[in-house]
Scaffold this motif. Structure first.
Motif, PDB file in Angstrom:
ATOM      1  N   ASN A  74      35.904  14.703  10.804  1.00 19.92           N
ATOM      2  CA  ASN A  74      35.236  13.435  11.069  1.00 19.92           C
ATOM      3  C   ASN A  74      34.991  13.309  12.573  1.00 19.92           C
ATOM      4  O   ASN A  74      35.791  13.789  13.375  1.00 19.92           O
ATOM      5  CB  ASN A  74      36.100  12.257  10.596  1.00 19.92           C
ATOM      6  CG  ASN A  74      36.291  12.264   9.089  1.00 19.92           C
ATOM      7  OD1 ASN A  74      35.343  12.447   8.339  1.00 19.92           O
ATOM      8  ND2 ASN A  74      37.527  12.057   8.649  1.00 19.92           N
ATOM      9  N   GLY A  75      33.915  12.677  12.960  1.00 16.00           N
ATOM     10  CA  GLY A  75      33.673  12.422  14.382  1.00 16.00           C
ATOM     11  C   GLY A  75      33.362  13.653  15.196  1.00 16.00           C
ATOM     12  O   GLY A  75      33.951  13.857  16.272  1.00 16.00           O
ATOM     13  N   VAL A  76      32.435  14.465  14.725  1.00 13.99           N
ATOM     14  CA  VAL A  76      32.041  15.675  15.470  1.00 13.99           C
ATOM     15  C   VAL A  76      31.559  15.322  16.876  1.00 13.99           C
ATOM     16  O   VAL A  76      31.926  15.979  17.855  1.00 13.99           O
ATOM     17  CB  VAL A  76      30.937  16.446  14.710  1.00 13.99           C
ATOM     18  CG1 VAL A  76      30.295  17.513  15.598  1.00 13.99           C
ATOM     19  CG2 VAL A  76      31.521  17.098  13.462  1.00 13.99           C
ATOM     20  N   ASP A  77      30.747  14.277  16.990  1.00  9.79           N
ATOM     21  CA  ASP A  77      30.208  13.892  18.297  1.00  9.79           C
ATOM     22  C   ASP A  77      31.322  13.626  19.303  1.00  9.79           C
ATOM     23  O   ASP A  77      31.259  14.074  20.453  1.00  9.79           O
ATOM     24  CB  ASP A  77      29.332  12.637  18.167  1.00  9.79           C
ATOM     25  CG  ASP A  77      28.037  12.899  17.433  1.00  9.79           C
ATOM     26  OD1 ASP A  77      27.872  14.015  16.889  1.00  9.79           O
ATOM     27  OD2 ASP A  77      27.175  12.005  17.402  1.00  9.79           O
ATOM     28  N   THR A 120      33.835  16.001  24.647  1.00 16.41           N
ATOM     29  CA  THR A 120      34.923  16.361  25.564  1.00 16.41           C
ATOM     30  C   THR A 120      34.899  17.840  25.946  1.00 16.41           C
ATOM     31  O   THR A 120      35.724  18.272  26.759  1.00 16.41           O
ATOM     32  CB  THR A 120      36.288  16.056  24.908  1.00 16.41           C
ATOM     33  OG1 THR A 120      36.499  16.950  23.794  1.00 16.41           O
ATOM     34  CG2 THR A 120      36.345  14.623  24.412  1.00 16.41           C
ATOM     35  N   LYS A 121      33.967  18.614  25.361  1.00 18.44           N
ATOM     36  CA  LYS A 121      33.997  20.070  25.503  1.00 18.44           C
ATOM     37  C   LYS A 121      33.029  20.588  26.570  1.00 18.44           C
ATOM     38  O   LYS A 121      32.113  19.903  27.014  1.00 18.44           O
ATOM     39  CB  LYS A 121      33.649  20.740  24.171  1.00 18.44           C
ATOM     40  CG  LYS A 121      34.546  20.362  22.998  1.00 18.44           C
ATOM     41  CD  LYS A 121      35.954  20.865  23.194  1.00 18.44           C
ATOM     42  CE  LYS A 121      36.805  20.572  21.951  1.00 18.44           C
ATOM     43  NZ  LYS A 121      38.215  21.006  22.133  1.00 18.44           N
ATOM     44  N   GLU A 122      33.257  21.858  26.958  1.00 24.32           N
ATOM     45  CA  GLU A 122      32.294  22.611  27.743  1.00 24.32           C
ATOM     46  C   GLU A 122      31.723  23.709  26.850  1.00 24.32           C
ATOM     47  O   GLU A 122      32.223  23.951  25.754  1.00 24.32           O
ATOM     48  CB  GLU A 122      32.955  23.217  28.990  1.00 24.32           C
ATOM     49  CG  GLU A 122      34.100  24.160  28.689  1.00 24.32           C
ATOM     50  CD  GLU A 122      34.770  24.682  29.950  1.00 24.32           C
ATOM     51  OE1 GLU A 122      34.343  24.297  31.065  1.00 24.32           O
ATOM     52  OE2 GLU A 122      35.719  25.464  29.825  1.00 24.32           O
ATOM     53  N   ASP A 182      24.739  13.978  27.181  1.00 23.60           N
ATOM     54  CA  ASP A 182      25.030  13.064  28.285  1.00 23.60           C
ATOM     55  C   ASP A 182      26.514  13.051  28.644  1.00 23.60           C
ATOM     56  O   ASP A 182      26.872  12.792  29.799  1.00 23.60           O
ATOM     57  CB  ASP A 182      24.598  11.641  27.926  1.00 23.60           C
ATOM     58  CG  ASP A 182      23.085  11.446  28.008  1.00 23.60           C
ATOM     59  OD1 ASP A 182      22.411  12.256  28.665  1.00 23.60           O
ATOM     60  OD2 ASP A 182      22.586  10.478  27.396  1.00 23.60           O
ATOM     61  N   LYS A 183      27.382  13.352  27.667  1.00 25.12           N
ATOM     62  CA  LYS A 183      28.820  13.184  27.893  1.00 25.12           C
ATOM     63  C   LYS A 183      29.604  14.489  28.003  1.00 25.12           C
ATOM     64  O   LYS A 183      30.694  14.503  28.593  1.00 25.12           O
ATOM     65  CB  LYS A 183      29.414  12.321  26.767  1.00 25.12           C
ATOM     66  CG  LYS A 183      28.880  10.898  26.753  1.00 25.12           C
ATOM     67  CD  LYS A 183      29.529  10.074  25.647  1.00 25.12           C
ATOM     68  CE  LYS A 183      29.017   8.645  25.643  1.00 25.12           C
ATOM     69  NZ  LYS A 183      29.638   7.827  24.583  1.00 25.12           N
ATOM     70  N   CYS A 184      29.104  15.571  27.426  1.00 25.43           N
ATOM     71  CA  CYS A 184      29.877  16.823  27.452  1.00 25.43           C
ATOM     72  C   CYS A 184      29.945  17.397  28.864  1.00 25.43           C
ATOM     73  O   CYS A 184      29.204  16.988  29.760  1.00 25.43           O
ATOM     74  CB  CYS A 184      29.259  17.846  26.490  1.00 25.43           C
ATOM     75  SG  CYS A 184      27.664  18.511  27.023  1.00 25.43           S
TER      76      CYS A 184
END
Length: 239
Positions: free
Chosen positions: A188-191, A196-198, A209-211
């Protein structure tokens, strides 16, 4: 036996995305960009522009998926990986990446967005079915990642989506002899995880926008494949 299905195709696409209609969309895209750069919200701005140009729902969706304010594009461009992926672990937005390739292989409409990533108009809506292009898409991903000599690929699939378990098995089956380690997570919650990843592989604007960093894999695959695409190119609006 999988069906020969045209992923992402709609009956009115020939009319709504004719050469004349695409030219109108590019002009509408310029107007939407103008508003976004002045801090208008995407929902209101796209409704205003869509009404002005009498755009259909799919044409409006193409605008929303292709156009972003310039400061967001600059941010994404700063995170895009241009160097070698040798020995790296990549984190793949599974449905996002595979479905876009399926749409492109189906000769349905795809969008080259202002940030250079490839998006589609297919829409998941909680359901997914494996089609004939699924196997080809997974093989194309495999071939490109082997070329880059990565060490491991982790695919993330949205568990609530129907047939996510079946797609997981297909990925593991098709990549069983890949020259890199493969892991598939149905979660659940793949996004939220990918944000949080590179070394992320996705075209989802919110994730980009966030990774920490991302690789524009589908664009590289389709360029190397060198097939004719039904593409709306908004990338030229970012200079």
């Amino acid at each position: 036996m999988t069906k020969d299905i045209r992923r992402g195709y709609a009956l009115n696409d020939e009319k709504e995305f004719s050469d004349e209609s695409i030219n109108k969309l590019i002009i509408a895209g310029e107007d939407l960009l103008y508003l976004l750069n002045r801090d208008y919200k995407i929902k209101g701005a796209s409704t205003f522009v869509g009404n002005h140009y009498l755009l259909s729902e799919r044409q409006r969706l193409a605008l929303v998926r292709g156009i972003s304010k310039e400061e967001n594009i600059t941010l994404r461009k700063s995170k895009e990986i241009k160097c070698d992926l040798l020995g790296e672990i990549v984190h793949i937005d599974g449905f996002n990446t595979i479905i876009t390739l399926e749409v492109a292989l189906s000769k349905s409409i795809v969008i080259k967005s202002m940030d250079g990533t490839i998006r589609d108009l297919a829409g998941l809506r909680g359901t997914y079915s494996v089609i004939d292009k699924t196997y080809v898409a997974i093989k194309l991903i495999k071939n490109m990642l082997e070329k880059y000599k990565i060490s491991k690929a982790i695919f993330y699939l949205d568990a609530p989506v129907s047939n996510s378990g079946r797609l997981k098995m297909k990925i593991l089956e098709e990549l069983s002899f890949a020259n890199f380690e493969v892991e598939v997570e149905n979660i659940n919650g793949v996004d939220k995880v990918l944000e949080t990843k590179e070394n992320v592989i996705s075209s989802d604007a919110i994730i980009l926008d966030k990774c920490k960093s991302f690789y524009n894999l589908n664009d590289k695959i389709l360029k190397e494949l060198n097939i004719e695409l039904n593409v709306i190119d908004f990338s030229k609006l970012y200079i």
